[in-house]
Design an enzyme around this catalytic site. Structure first.
Site, PDB file in Angstrom:
ATOM      1  N   LYS A  42      36.679  22.547  62.328  1.00  0.00           N
ATOM      2  CA  LYS A  42      37.221  21.549  63.255  1.00  0.00           C
ATOM      3  C   LYS A  42      37.691  22.219  64.547  1.00  0.00           C
ATOM      4  O   LYS A  42      37.882  23.441  64.596  1.00  0.00           O
ATOM      5  CB  LYS A  42      38.375  20.807  62.580  1.00  0.00           C
ATOM      6  CG  LYS A  42      39.552  21.692  62.187  1.00  0.00           C
ATOM      7  CD  LYS A  42      40.487  20.995  61.210  1.00  0.00           C
ATOM      8  CE  LYS A  42      41.643  21.896  60.814  1.00  0.00           C
ATOM      9  NZ  LYS A  42      42.443  21.325  59.705  1.00  0.00           N
ATOM     10  N   ARG A 139      50.590  12.889  55.302  1.00  0.00           N
ATOM     11  CA  ARG A 139      49.837  12.451  56.485  1.00  0.00           C
ATOM     12  C   ARG A 139      48.599  11.655  56.125  1.00  0.00           C
ATOM     13  O   ARG A 139      48.123  10.846  56.914  1.00  0.00           O
ATOM     14  CB  ARG A 139      49.457  13.651  57.358  1.00  0.00           C
ATOM     15  CG  ARG A 139      48.475  14.616  56.706  1.00  0.00           C
ATOM     16  CD  ARG A 139      48.130  15.801  57.598  1.00  0.00           C
ATOM     17  NE  ARG A 139      47.149  16.663  56.940  1.00  0.00           N
ATOM     18  CZ  ARG A 139      46.690  17.795  57.436  1.00  0.00           C
ATOM     19  NH1 ARG A 139      47.117  18.219  58.611  1.00  0.00           N
ATOM     20  NH2 ARG A 139      45.799  18.510  56.776  1.00  0.00           N
ATOM     21  N   TYR A 264      55.241  32.633  91.039  1.00  0.00           N
ATOM     22  CA  TYR A 264      56.079  31.466  91.316  1.00  0.00           C
ATOM     23  C   TYR A 264      57.512  31.675  90.841  1.00  0.00           C
ATOM     24  O   TYR A 264      57.748  32.191  89.757  1.00  0.00           O
ATOM     25  CB  TYR A 264      55.522  30.232  90.609  1.00  0.00           C
ATOM     26  CG  TYR A 264      54.237  29.718  91.204  1.00  0.00           C
ATOM     27  CD1 TYR A 264      54.215  29.138  92.480  1.00  0.00           C
ATOM     28  CD2 TYR A 264      53.049  29.808  90.493  1.00  0.00           C
ATOM     29  CE1 TYR A 264      53.029  28.661  93.019  1.00  0.00           C
ATOM     30  CE2 TYR A 264      51.858  29.328  91.024  1.00  0.00           C
ATOM     31  CZ  TYR A 264      51.857  28.754  92.286  1.00  0.00           C
ATOM     32  OH  TYR A 264      50.691  28.289  92.824  1.00  0.00           O
ATOM     33  N   MET A 312      48.080  29.223  87.010  1.00  0.00           N
ATOM     34  CA  MET A 312      46.965  28.484  86.422  1.00  0.00           C
ATOM     35  C   MET A 312      45.720  29.363  86.247  1.00  0.00           C
ATOM     36  O   MET A 312      45.022  29.277  85.237  1.00  0.00           O
ATOM     37  CB  MET A 312      46.619  27.273  87.300  1.00  0.00           C
ATOM     38  CG  MET A 312      45.573  26.366  86.659  1.00  0.00           C
ATOM     39  SD  MET A 312      45.016  25.069  87.761  1.00  0.00           S
ATOM     40  CE  MET A 312      46.499  24.090  87.942  1.00  0.00           C
TER      41      MET A 312
HETATM   42  C1  PLP Z   1      42.664  22.371  58.772  1.00  0.00           C
HETATM   43  C2  PLP Z   1      42.563  22.142  57.313  1.00  0.00           C
HETATM   44  C3  PLP Z   1      42.227  23.205  56.447  1.00  0.00           C
HETATM   45  C4  PLP Z   1      42.132  24.633  56.888  1.00  0.00           C
HETATM   46  O1  PLP Z   1      43.418  25.204  56.963  1.00  0.00           O
HETATM   47  P1  PLP Z   1      43.646  26.751  57.290  1.00  0.00           P
HETATM   48  O2  PLP Z   1      45.092  26.950  57.156  1.00  0.00           O
HETATM   49  O3  PLP Z   1      43.150  26.962  58.687  1.00  0.00           O
HETATM   50  O4  PLP Z   1      42.825  27.529  56.316  1.00  0.00           O
HETATM   51  C5  PLP Z   1      41.998  22.886  55.126  1.00  0.00           C
HETATM   52  N1  PLP Z   1      42.133  21.627  54.663  1.00  0.00           N
HETATM   53  C6  PLP Z   1      42.495  20.609  55.460  1.00  0.00           C
HETATM   54  C7  PLP Z   1      42.634  19.243  54.873  1.00  0.00           C
HETATM   55  C8  PLP Z   1      42.743  20.830  56.796  1.00  0.00           C
HETATM   56  O5  PLP Z   1      43.121  19.820  57.585  1.00  0.00           O
END
Ligand code: PLP
Length: 394
Positions: A42, A139, A264, A312
């Site tokens: 992801k 969640r 800055y 930036m």
């Molecule tokens: C993001 C996620 C993972 C991976 O977690 P890591 O700590 O990066 O290994 C696994 N399972 C779910 C449901 C996640 O949302």
């Protein structure tokens, strides 16, 4: 990106795919899931660029990939990925396209389950899903303690849509205290203990931290993310090899007198005559502003402190005590030796956050340059110019 273009790049992320593959293998060996690996890619593979990451992961033949958003699943299909894709957090609106893309949603609420059944009827195909059980994360997922309430509905659905897997997610697997994870594990076990024999499909619970600390909980699949991408989130256990390094070139050098100010707000003032270098990297690239007057850049093994506020597009570092820094020299601003002052873990700590946020915060302005997995050792040093022949990638 073409090698040609790389010569003109001002700042970039080096991604060591050999290290990524080594991390995958070492985690797989430790966790030893019964069925396979479900690497999580992801957020553009945690900011490292999903395309390059998949080039490294595909030959390892994982069971499938996990993504958060439908757009990410689509990107995987467009890259030619034919494996299972688990969509972790589908919205109702994404489900129709998930059917077309043959993506498997995680389902943990009645509305999504109803919608998925409808879509299965319309498509006249046997769609699959993984059931998420909430054992304390809060969640997503059906509450583990209310299994009697929702199980009939799920079993009824399973006549129409394939119940391919069941999973939960730990909230504190990386902390010393083992009790929260044990409690979640017991809740998960109690919940799946209510399922009729032969239902529930593939079981999974562990991301990185649990896969490392609780290999007994690996079940059928493990879902690692951050370990693959080289960040250490659990101490006292096998550490991953660093994968990402953010590099930037020096745009200009200047010699300043005592009392000169930097950036800055003039929050830094030289105490003596100094030499400053301006790096072509700023918060517009994802370099966090919290590193103002706190972070470090590395030229080889030498440390140049960040002085004044991160801008930036550029950042000023003090190179008074360093030899050989010139316009065009390359600094490592995030990465390098895990114990070093610019390591991903140190940067995260200085910023009061976690390595995940540092990586996913790297912006699209930084090209991701891939050192191919086949080079194995990934022992290229420092990102020095002239060592770039090996890069592939987009
Ligand atoms: C993001 C996620 C993972 C991976 O977690 P890591 O700590 O990066 O290994 C696994 N399972 C779910 C449901 C996640 O949302």
């Amino acid at each position: 990106m073409d090698i040609q273009d790389i010569d003109t790049v001002r700042a970039w992320v080096d991604v060591d795919l050999g290290a990524l593959v080594a991390n995958y293998r070492s985690l797989e060996e430790r966790a030893n899931p019964r069925v396979g690996m479900l690497p999580i890619v992801k957020a553009d593979a945690y900011g490292l660029g999903v395309r390059g990451v998949l080039q490294a992961l595909e030959p390892l033949e994982p069971w499938g990939y996990g993504v958060a958003a439908l757009s990410e699943a689509r990107a995987l299909r467009e890259l030619g990925i034919a494996r299972r894709i688990l969509l972790l957090f589908p919205t109702l609106e994404e489900l129709r396209a998930a059917v077309e893309l043959e993506v498997t949603p995680a389902i943990g609420d009645p509305a999504t389950l109803v919608r998925w059944r409808e879509l299965a009827r319309q498509a006249d195909r046997r769609l699959s899903f993984h059931l998420e059980v909430d054992t304390g994360m809060g969640r997503a997922g059906f509450l583990s303690t209310e299994v009697e309430r929702w199980l009939p509905e799920v079993l009824e659905a399973a006549a129409e849509v394939e119940w391919e897997g069941t999973f939960t997610h730990f909230h504190s697997a990386e902390v010393e205290d083992e009790r929260p994870t044990r409690e979640q594990w017991e809740r998960f076990r109690a919940c799946i203990g209510r399922f009729p024999n032969g239902s529930g499909g593939l079981l999974h619970a562990s991301g990185t931290a649990a896969a490392l600390r609780w290999p007994d909980y690996s079940l059928d699949l493990v879902r690692p993310g951050i370990f693959l991408y080289g960040a250490r989130v659990v101490t006292g256990l096998p550490a991953p090899r660093p994968v990402a390094a953010v590099r930037a070139r020096v745009t200009a050098l200047k010699d300043v007198p005592a009392g000169w100010t930097a950036s800055y707000g003039a929050t830094f003032r030289s105490s003596s005559a100094s030499r400053w270098a301006t790096l072509a990297l700023g918060y517009g690239d994802g370099l966090r502003r919290e590193l103002s007057n706190r972070g470090s850049a590395l030229f080889g093994d030498e440390v140049a402190p960040i002085i004044g506020r991160v801008c930036m597009d550029v950042t000023v570092v003090d190179v008074t005590d360093l030899e050989g820094v010139e316009p065009g020299s390359v600094a490592t601003v995030v990465g390098g030796d895990p114990a070093g002052p610019a390591s991903l873990e140190m940067v995260a700590e200085l910023c009061g956050t976690i390595p995940y946020e540092i990586l996913t915060g790297l912006t699209g302005r930084l090209p991701r340059l891939y050192a191919p997995a086949r080079s194995g050792s990934g022992a290229r040093s420092g990102g020095a110019a002239g060592e770039r022949e090996g890069y592939g990638g987009p």
